[in-house]
Design a protein around this motif. Sequence first.
Motif, PDB file in Angstrom:
ATOM      1  N   HIS A 194       0.846  -1.203   0.000  1.00 25.92           N
ATOM      2  CA  HIS A 194       0.000   0.000   0.000  1.00 25.92           C
ATOM      3  C   HIS A 194       0.879   1.250   0.000  1.00 25.92           C
ATOM      4  O   HIS A 194       1.942   1.262   0.646  1.00 25.92           O
ATOM      5  CB  HIS A 194      -0.933   0.057   1.217  1.00 25.92           C
ATOM      6  CG  HIS A 194      -1.926  -1.056   1.261  1.00 25.92           C
ATOM      7  ND1 HIS A 194      -1.622  -2.316   1.719  1.00 25.92           N
ATOM      8  CD2 HIS A 194      -3.261  -1.089   0.907  1.00 25.92           C
ATOM      9  CE1 HIS A 194      -2.690  -3.090   1.656  1.00 25.92           C
ATOM     10  NE2 HIS A 194      -3.705  -2.364   1.160  1.00 25.92           N
ATOM     11  N   THR A 195       0.419   2.247  -0.710  1.00 30.69           N
ATOM     12  CA  THR A 195       1.117   3.542  -0.665  1.00 30.69           C
ATOM     13  C   THR A 195       0.359   4.541   0.217  1.00 30.69           C
ATOM     14  O   THR A 195       0.907   5.572   0.581  1.00 30.69           O
ATOM     15  CB  THR A 195       1.274   4.128  -2.079  1.00 30.69           C
ATOM     16  OG1 THR A 195      -0.020   4.251  -2.679  1.00 30.69           O
ATOM     17  CG2 THR A 195       2.184   3.255  -2.914  1.00 30.69           C
ATOM     18  N   LEU A 207       1.310  -3.767   6.771  1.00 33.64           N
ATOM     19  CA  LEU A 207       1.772  -3.530   5.396  1.00 33.64           C
ATOM     20  C   LEU A 207       2.717  -4.655   4.987  1.00 33.64           C
ATOM     21  O   LEU A 207       3.520  -5.142   5.788  1.00 33.64           O
ATOM     22  CB  LEU A 207       2.509  -2.181   5.311  1.00 33.64           C
ATOM     23  CG  LEU A 207       1.713  -0.934   5.692  1.00 33.64           C
ATOM     24  CD1 LEU A 207       2.620   0.297   5.636  1.00 33.64           C
ATOM     25  CD2 LEU A 207       0.517  -0.756   4.770  1.00 33.64           C
ATOM     26  N   GLN A 208       2.624  -5.054   3.733  1.00 34.40           N
ATOM     27  CA  GLN A 208       3.501  -6.101   3.205  1.00 34.40           C
ATOM     28  C   GLN A 208       4.583  -5.472   2.321  1.00 34.40           C
ATOM     29  O   GLN A 208       4.274  -4.693   1.427  1.00 34.40           O
ATOM     30  CB  GLN A 208       2.691  -7.110   2.372  1.00 34.40           C
ATOM     31  CG  GLN A 208       1.544  -7.779   3.127  1.00 34.40           C
ATOM     32  CD  GLN A 208       2.055  -8.678   4.249  1.00 34.40           C
ATOM     33  OE1 GLN A 208       3.133  -9.254   4.162  1.00 34.40           O
ATOM     34  NE2 GLN A 208       1.259  -8.773   5.310  1.00 34.40           N
ATOM     35  N   ILE A 245       4.952   6.306   6.694  1.00 34.56           N
ATOM     36  CA  ILE A 245       5.707   5.111   7.077  1.00 34.56           C
ATOM     37  C   ILE A 245       6.782   4.880   6.004  1.00 34.56           C
ATOM     38  O   ILE A 245       6.456   4.768   4.817  1.00 34.56           O
ATOM     39  CB  ILE A 245       4.800   3.872   7.189  1.00 34.56           C
ATOM     40  CG1 ILE A 245       3.661   4.139   8.193  1.00 34.56           C
ATOM     41  CG2 ILE A 245       5.619   2.652   7.570  1.00 34.56           C
ATOM     42  CD1 ILE A 245       4.142   4.446   9.587  1.00 34.56           C
ATOM     43  N   ARG A 246       8.020   4.824   6.470  1.00 31.59           N
ATOM     44  CA  ARG A 246       9.138   4.630   5.536  1.00 31.59           C
ATOM     45  C   ARG A 246       9.633   3.183   5.589  1.00 31.59           C
ATOM     46  O   ARG A 246       9.835   2.629   6.664  1.00 31.59           O
ATOM     47  CB  ARG A 246      10.292   5.569   5.897  1.00 31.59           C
ATOM     48  CG  ARG A 246      11.445   5.530   4.899  1.00 31.59           C
ATOM     49  CD  ARG A 246      12.647   6.292   5.438  1.00 31.59           C
ATOM     50  NE  ARG A 246      13.250   5.561   6.559  1.00 31.59           N
ATOM     51  CZ  ARG A 246      14.290   6.025   7.262  1.00 31.59           C
ATOM     52  NH1 ARG A 246      14.759   7.231   6.997  1.00 31.59           N
ATOM     53  NH2 ARG A 246      14.794   5.306   8.255  1.00 31.59           N
ATOM     54  N   VAL A 247       9.800   2.599   4.397  1.00 35.56           N
ATOM     55  CA  VAL A 247      10.379   1.253   4.274  1.00 35.56           C
ATOM     56  C   VAL A 247      11.705   1.409   3.539  1.00 35.56           C
ATOM     57  O   VAL A 247      11.741   1.953   2.433  1.00 35.56           O
ATOM     58  CB  VAL A 247       9.443   0.309   3.477  1.00 35.56           C
ATOM     59  CG1 VAL A 247       9.969  -1.112   3.534  1.00 35.56           C
ATOM     60  CG2 VAL A 247       8.036   0.387   4.015  1.00 35.56           C
ATOM     61  N   THR A 257       1.551   6.551   3.090  1.00 37.34           N
ATOM     62  CA  THR A 257       0.940   7.641   3.851  1.00 37.34           C
ATOM     63  C   THR A 257      -0.220   7.100   4.689  1.00 37.34           C
ATOM     64  O   THR A 257      -1.103   6.406   4.154  1.00 37.34           O
ATOM     65  CB  THR A 257       0.434   8.752   2.924  1.00 37.34           C
ATOM     66  OG1 THR A 257       1.533   9.255   2.163  1.00 37.34           O
ATOM     67  CG2 THR A 257      -0.208   9.882   3.722  1.00 37.34           C
ATOM     68  N   VAL A 258      -0.182   7.387   5.966  1.00 34.61           N
ATOM     69  CA  VAL A 258      -1.221   6.902   6.882  1.00 34.61           C
ATOM     70  C   VAL A 258      -2.047   8.117   7.371  1.00 34.61           C
ATOM     71  O   VAL A 258      -1.483   9.061   7.934  1.00 34.61           O
ATOM     72  CB  VAL A 258      -0.609   6.174   8.080  1.00 34.61           C
ATOM     73  CG1 VAL A 258      -1.713   5.707   9.026  1.00 34.61           C
ATOM     74  CG2 VAL A 258       0.258   5.007   7.623  1.00 34.61           C
TER      75      VAL A 258
END
Length: 262
Positions: A194-195, A207-208, A245-247, A257-258
Amino acid sequence: MKHKFYYLLHYFLVFLFLLNSICSSNCRTAAATKKTPVFIILTKYSKTLDIGNEFYIGAIVSNGKTPTWKSSNSRVASVNTYGLVTAKKGGQAKITAKVPGAEARCIVTINKTKIQLSSSSLSLEHGEFCQLRATTSNRSHPQFKSKKPSVASVTDSGKVCGEKPGSTYITITADGTKTTCRVTVKSALIKLSHTKITLSPDTEKTLQASTSSGLPPQWKSNKSSVATVDDNGTVYAVKPGTARIRVKLDGVTKYCTVKVTK
Protein backbone atom coordinates in the motif's frame (compact mmCIF):
# COMPACT_ATOMS: atom_id res chain seq x y z
CA MET A 1 145.06 -46.53 -38.47
CA LYS A 2 142.86 -49.57 -37.95
CA HIS A 3 143.18 -49.19 -34.20
CA LYS A 4 142.08 -45.57 -34.40
CA PHE A 5 139.00 -46.59 -36.45
CA TYR A 6 137.81 -49.02 -33.78
CA TYR A 7 138.47 -46.40 -31.12
CA LEU A 8 136.17 -43.92 -32.86
CA LEU A 9 133.56 -46.62 -33.50
CA HIS A 10 133.53 -47.47 -29.82
CA TYR A 11 132.79 -43.89 -28.77
CA PHE A 12 130.15 -43.55 -31.50
CA LEU A 13 128.30 -46.61 -30.24
CA VAL A 14 128.44 -45.29 -26.66
CA PHE A 15 126.99 -42.00 -27.87
CA LEU A 16 124.13 -43.77 -29.63
CA PHE A 17 123.43 -45.82 -26.53
CA LEU A 18 123.25 -42.73 -24.32
CA LEU A 19 121.08 -40.88 -26.83
CA ASN A 20 118.68 -43.80 -27.03
CA SER A 21 118.48 -43.98 -23.22
CA ILE A 22 117.66 -40.27 -22.93
CA CYS A 23 114.98 -40.46 -25.63
CA SER A 24 113.37 -43.52 -24.08
CA SER A 25 113.29 -41.85 -20.65
CA ASN A 26 111.69 -38.69 -22.03
CA CYS A 27 109.04 -40.65 -23.92
CA ARG A 28 108.13 -42.65 -20.82
CA THR A 29 107.90 -39.44 -18.75
CA ALA A 30 105.68 -37.75 -21.36
CA ALA A 31 103.43 -40.79 -21.53
CA ALA A 32 103.21 -40.92 -17.74
CA THR A 33 102.35 -37.22 -17.38
CA LYS A 34 99.78 -37.10 -20.21
CA LYS A 35 96.26 -36.44 -18.69
CA THR A 36 93.09 -38.29 -19.66
CA PRO A 37 90.23 -35.89 -20.59
CA VAL A 38 87.41 -35.66 -17.96
CA PHE A 39 83.79 -35.49 -19.10
CA ILE A 40 80.26 -35.54 -17.59
CA ILE A 41 77.18 -37.19 -19.05
CA LEU A 42 73.75 -36.03 -17.81
CA THR A 43 70.48 -37.96 -17.92
CA LYS A 44 68.70 -34.74 -18.99
CA TYR A 45 69.90 -31.67 -20.86
CA SER A 46 66.54 -29.87 -20.96
CA LYS A 47 63.34 -30.16 -18.95
CA THR A 48 60.01 -28.31 -18.64
CA LEU A 49 58.16 -28.29 -15.30
CA ASP A 50 55.14 -26.79 -13.60
CA ILE A 51 55.68 -24.81 -10.40
CA GLY A 52 55.96 -27.12 -7.42
CA ASN A 53 57.18 -30.13 -9.41
CA GLU A 54 60.53 -31.88 -8.90
CA PHE A 55 62.86 -34.17 -10.84
CA TYR A 56 66.36 -35.69 -10.52
CA ILE A 57 69.22 -35.07 -12.92
CA GLY A 58 71.63 -38.01 -13.01
CA ALA A 59 75.32 -37.35 -13.73
CA ILE A 60 78.03 -39.84 -14.81
CA VAL A 61 81.59 -38.53 -14.45
CA SER A 62 84.40 -40.25 -16.39
CA ASN A 63 86.80 -40.22 -13.44
CA GLY A 64 84.17 -41.44 -10.98
CA LYS A 65 84.08 -38.26 -8.90
CA THR A 66 80.89 -36.78 -7.48
CA PRO A 67 79.89 -33.47 -9.10
CA THR A 68 78.72 -30.33 -7.35
CA TRP A 69 75.39 -28.82 -8.45
CA LYS A 70 74.45 -25.19 -8.93
CA SER A 71 71.43 -23.26 -10.29
CA SER A 72 71.87 -20.05 -12.26
CA ASN A 73 68.58 -18.78 -10.75
CA SER A 74 67.53 -20.51 -7.55
CA ARG A 75 64.39 -18.34 -7.33
CA VAL A 76 63.14 -20.06 -10.49
CA ALA A 77 64.56 -23.55 -9.93
CA SER A 78 66.72 -24.79 -7.06
CA VAL A 79 68.93 -27.89 -6.95
CA ASN A 80 70.30 -29.82 -3.96
CA THR A 81 73.58 -31.74 -3.57
CA TYR A 82 72.04 -34.87 -5.10
CA GLY A 83 70.75 -33.23 -8.30
CA LEU A 84 67.12 -32.87 -7.18
CA VAL A 85 65.60 -29.89 -8.99
CA THR A 86 62.56 -28.05 -7.56
CA ALA A 87 60.46 -25.68 -9.71
CA LYS A 88 59.67 -22.46 -7.81
CA LYS A 89 58.34 -19.84 -10.24
CA GLY A 90 57.92 -19.20 -13.95
CA GLY A 91 61.12 -18.64 -15.90
CA GLN A 92 64.29 -20.44 -16.96
CA ALA A 93 67.40 -21.59 -15.09
CA LYS A 94 70.60 -23.48 -15.93
CA ILE A 95 71.44 -26.39 -13.65
CA THR A 96 75.21 -27.09 -13.77
CA ALA A 97 77.03 -30.26 -12.68
CA LYS A 98 80.75 -29.57 -12.16
CA VAL A 99 84.00 -31.41 -11.33
CA PRO A 100 87.55 -30.15 -11.74
CA GLY A 101 88.19 -30.00 -15.46
CA ALA A 102 84.62 -30.57 -16.67
CA GLU A 103 81.04 -29.37 -16.36
CA ALA A 104 77.65 -30.01 -18.00
CA ARG A 105 74.36 -28.08 -17.99
CA CYS A 106 70.64 -28.82 -18.09
CA ILE A 107 68.26 -26.03 -19.17
CA VAL A 108 65.15 -26.06 -16.97
CA THR A 109 62.03 -24.13 -18.06
CA ILE A 110 59.29 -23.48 -15.48
CA ASN A 111 55.79 -22.87 -16.79
CA LYS A 112 53.89 -19.89 -15.39
CA THR A 113 50.77 -21.04 -13.55
CA LYS A 114 47.52 -20.38 -15.41
CA ILE A 115 44.22 -19.67 -13.65
CA GLN A 116 40.80 -20.38 -15.14
CA LEU A 117 37.73 -18.85 -13.46
CA SER A 118 34.17 -20.09 -13.56
CA SER A 119 33.11 -16.50 -14.22
CA SER A 120 34.88 -13.21 -14.92
CA SER A 121 32.00 -11.12 -13.50
CA LEU A 122 29.21 -11.59 -10.95
CA SER A 123 26.02 -9.67 -10.23
CA LEU A 124 24.57 -10.07 -6.74
CA GLU A 125 22.18 -8.47 -4.32
CA HIS A 126 22.80 -7.72 -0.69
CA GLY A 127 22.85 -11.02 1.20
CA GLU A 128 23.10 -13.15 -1.93
CA PHE A 129 25.88 -15.75 -2.25
CA CYS A 130 27.68 -17.12 -5.28
CA GLN A 131 30.47 -19.71 -5.54
CA LEU A 132 33.45 -18.52 -7.61
CA ARG A 133 35.58 -21.46 -8.79
CA ALA A 134 39.23 -21.16 -9.84
CA THR A 135 41.22 -23.96 -11.51
CA THR A 136 45.03 -23.76 -11.78
CA SER A 137 47.20 -25.45 -14.41
CA ASN A 138 49.37 -27.16 -11.79
CA ARG A 139 46.53 -27.86 -9.33
CA SER A 140 47.95 -25.44 -6.76
CA HIS A 141 45.55 -23.85 -4.26
CA PRO A 142 44.39 -20.34 -5.31
CA GLN A 143 43.88 -17.50 -2.87
CA PHE A 144 40.86 -15.16 -2.96
CA LYS A 145 40.76 -11.54 -1.78
CA SER A 146 38.19 -8.77 -2.13
CA LYS A 147 39.31 -5.23 -2.91
CA LYS A 148 36.27 -3.87 -1.04
CA PRO A 149 35.01 -6.37 1.56
CA SER A 150 32.35 -3.87 2.62
CA VAL A 151 30.75 -4.27 -0.84
CA ALA A 152 31.41 -7.97 -1.46
CA SER A 153 33.24 -10.39 0.81
CA VAL A 154 34.84 -13.70 -0.21
CA THR A 155 35.87 -16.78 1.75
CA ASP A 156 39.07 -18.82 1.34
CA SER A 157 37.13 -21.26 -0.82
CA GLY A 158 35.82 -18.53 -3.19
CA LYS A 159 32.28 -18.06 -1.82
CA VAL A 160 31.27 -14.46 -2.62
CA CYS A 161 28.63 -12.58 -0.62
CA GLY A 162 27.02 -9.25 -1.52
CA GLU A 163 27.32 -6.89 1.45
CA LYS A 164 25.96 -3.59 0.10
CA PRO A 165 25.29 -1.95 -3.29
CA GLY A 166 28.41 -1.07 -5.26
CA SER A 167 31.12 -2.73 -7.28
CA THR A 168 34.47 -4.30 -6.47
CA TYR A 169 36.99 -6.89 -7.66
CA ILE A 170 37.87 -10.30 -6.32
CA THR A 171 41.57 -11.01 -6.91
CA ILE A 172 42.64 -14.62 -7.35
CA THR A 173 46.35 -15.48 -7.05
CA ALA A 174 48.36 -18.68 -7.46
CA ASP A 175 52.17 -18.96 -7.65
CA GLY A 176 52.54 -15.30 -8.55
CA THR A 177 49.83 -15.37 -11.25
CA LYS A 178 46.86 -13.01 -10.75
CA THR A 179 43.43 -12.64 -12.29
CA THR A 180 40.27 -10.80 -11.24
CA CYS A 181 36.51 -11.17 -11.18
CA ARG A 182 34.33 -8.04 -11.17
CA VAL A 183 31.48 -8.14 -8.66
CA THR A 184 28.47 -5.83 -8.81
CA VAL A 185 26.08 -5.70 -5.86
CA LYS A 186 22.76 -4.36 -7.08
CA SER A 187 20.43 -2.09 -5.16
CA ALA A 188 17.40 -3.87 -3.76
CA LEU A 189 13.92 -3.65 -5.27
CA ILE A 190 11.07 -3.06 -2.80
CA LYS A 191 7.42 -3.67 -3.48
CA LEU A 192 5.01 -2.20 -0.93
CA SER A 193 1.45 -3.50 -0.65
CA HIS A 194 0.00 0.00 0.00
CA THR A 195 1.12 3.54 -0.67
CA LYS A 196 -1.65 5.03 1.50
CA ILE A 197 -4.09 3.77 4.11
CA THR A 198 -6.78 5.24 6.38
CA LEU A 199 -7.24 4.09 9.96
CA SER A 200 -9.28 5.02 13.01
CA PRO A 201 -7.57 5.55 16.36
CA ASP A 202 -6.64 2.35 18.19
CA THR A 203 -6.82 0.25 15.01
CA GLU A 204 -3.97 -1.37 13.10
CA LYS A 205 -3.04 -2.71 9.69
CA THR A 206 -0.04 -4.73 8.50
CA LEU A 207 1.77 -3.53 5.40
CA GLN A 208 3.50 -6.10 3.21
CA ALA A 209 6.93 -5.30 1.79
CA SER A 210 8.74 -7.77 -0.48
CA THR A 211 12.40 -7.24 -1.40
CA SER A 212 14.29 -8.66 -4.37
CA SER A 213 17.09 -9.90 -2.09
CA GLY A 214 14.69 -11.46 0.41
CA LEU A 215 16.21 -9.45 3.25
CA PRO A 216 13.86 -7.73 5.71
CA PRO A 217 13.58 -3.94 5.30
CA GLN A 218 13.60 -1.32 8.04
CA TRP A 219 10.35 0.33 9.06
CA LYS A 220 9.95 3.80 10.55
CA SER A 221 7.21 6.36 11.15
CA ASN A 222 7.93 10.06 10.78
CA LYS A 223 5.18 10.86 13.37
CA SER A 224 4.92 8.16 15.97
CA SER A 225 2.48 10.40 17.89
CA VAL A 226 0.01 9.81 15.03
CA ALA A 227 0.91 6.28 13.88
CA THR A 228 3.58 3.78 14.89
CA VAL A 229 5.02 0.81 12.99
CA ASP A 230 6.85 -2.29 14.21
CA ASP A 231 9.59 -4.44 12.56
CA ASN A 232 6.93 -6.53 10.83
CA GLY A 233 5.22 -3.56 9.15
CA THR A 234 2.19 -3.46 11.42
CA VAL A 235 0.89 0.12 11.64
CA TYR A 236 -0.98 1.22 14.77
CA ALA A 237 -3.13 4.39 14.70
CA VAL A 238 -2.58 6.54 17.78
CA LYS A 239 -4.54 9.76 17.19
CA PRO A 240 -6.00 11.77 14.29
CA GLY A 241 -3.48 13.20 11.87
CA THR A 242 -1.21 12.17 9.01
CA ALA A 243 2.05 10.21 9.17
CA ARG A 244 4.41 8.63 6.66
CA ILE A 245 5.71 5.11 7.08
CA ARG A 246 9.14 4.63 5.54
CA VAL A 247 10.38 1.25 4.27
CA LYS A 248 14.11 1.17 3.59
CA LEU A 249 16.74 -1.36 2.45
CA ASP A 250 20.25 -0.66 1.10
CA GLY A 251 19.44 2.97 0.37
CA VAL A 252 16.20 2.16 -1.47
CA THR A 253 13.15 3.74 0.13
CA LYS A 254 9.38 3.38 -0.26
CA TYR A 255 6.64 5.28 1.58
CA CYS A 256 3.08 4.70 2.74
CA THR A 257 0.94 7.64 3.85
CA VAL A 258 -1.22 6.90 6.88
CA LYS A 259 -4.28 9.04 7.61
CA VAL A 260 -5.81 8.62 11.04
CA THR A 261 -9.39 9.91 11.12
CA LYS A 262 -11.39 11.14 14.10
